[in-house]
Design a protein around this motif. Structure first.
Motif, PDB file in Angstrom:
ATOM      1  N   VAL A   6       0.838  -1.199   0.000  1.00  0.00           N
ATOM      2  CA  VAL A   6       0.000   0.000   0.000  1.00  0.00           C
ATOM      3  C   VAL A   6       0.875   1.251   0.000  1.00  0.00           C
ATOM      4  N   THR A   7       1.924   1.241   0.802  1.00  0.00           N
ATOM      5  CA  THR A   7       2.822   2.395   0.858  1.00  0.00           C
ATOM      6  C   THR A   7       3.524   2.616  -0.473  1.00  0.00           C
ATOM      7  N   GLY A  10       0.913   3.583  -3.215  1.00  0.00           N
ATOM      8  CA  GLY A  10       0.408   4.929  -2.927  1.00  0.00           C
ATOM      9  C   GLY A  10       1.435   5.985  -3.305  1.00  0.00           C
ATOM     10  N   THR A  11       2.690   5.698  -3.007  1.00  0.00           N
ATOM     11  CA  THR A  11       3.770   6.621  -3.370  1.00  0.00           C
ATOM     12  C   THR A  11       3.878   6.771  -4.876  1.00  0.00           C
ATOM     13  N   VAL A  14       0.911   8.877  -6.178  1.00  0.00           N
ATOM     14  CA  VAL A  14       1.086  10.301  -5.853  1.00  0.00           C
ATOM     15  C   VAL A  14       2.182  10.910  -6.730  1.00  0.00           C
ATOM     16  N   VAL A 119      -3.677   2.636  -8.857  1.00  0.00           N
ATOM     17  CA  VAL A 119      -4.634   2.598  -7.744  1.00  0.00           C
ATOM     18  C   VAL A 119      -5.496   1.335  -7.814  1.00  0.00           C
ATOM     19  N   LEU A 123      -3.338  -0.760  -5.197  1.00  0.00           N
ATOM     20  CA  LEU A 123      -4.050  -0.436  -3.953  1.00  0.00           C
ATOM     21  C   LEU A 123      -5.392  -1.139  -3.832  1.00  0.00           C
TER      22      LEU A 123
END
Length: 147
Positions: A6-7, A10-11, A14, A119, A123
């Motif tokens: 997830v980290t 997500g990075t 972004v 995503v 994710l």
């Protein structure tokens, strides 16, 4: 393991969105906030490669006429006249108005599409991915239709 995935994803998502805004930002301030900038029109007389050229006719006070300015060939056709904003310190002009604004934000549209894949796959936020993809497709379609 899940927190790491997830980290990381997500990075990446972004960073893709930041890159889209960064790529768009070279044109966006001039097109969206034209007050106080040199504004005018350009009649496209010659196109070669990815740039077109033509004489610039000013319409804003303090703007100077130029014999030759450059504009992106993606957004124009030879023989047509377009309203433009001059990029300060250069002989480069950017289309103004709705078409120019949408064209300036087009890199963000591509970034939204790429981020939607990250995503959705990384994710596993399917609804959020559809929203990102829809926004990207809407932005790119509007830019294509406006040009």
């Amino acid at each position: 393991m899940r927190i790491g995935r997830v980290t990381a994803m997500g990075t990446v998502a972004v960073l893709l969105l930041i890159a889209g805004v960064w790529a768009s930002w070279s044109s966006v301030p001039y097109v969206m906030l034209p007050k106080g900038r040199e504004q005018g029109s350009v009649e496209v007389t010659h196109c070669a490669g990815d740039t077109c050229t033509g004489p610039y006719t000013p319409v804003s006070p303090g703007s100077q006429a130029r014999d030759r300015v450059q504009v992106s060939a993606v957004a124009v056709r030879k023989g047509e006249t377009y309203s433009v904003v001059v990029k300060p310190g250069t002989d480069r002009v950017l289309r103004s108005g709705p078409a120019g604004i949408l064209y300036a934000w087009a890199p963000l549209g591509g970034a939204l599409l790429l981020a939607s894949v990250v995503v959705a796959g990384g994710l596993r936020l399917i609804r959020t991915a559809w929203v990102l993809a829809g926004a990207g497709v809407a932005l790119l379609t509007a830019a294509f239709a406006a040009l």
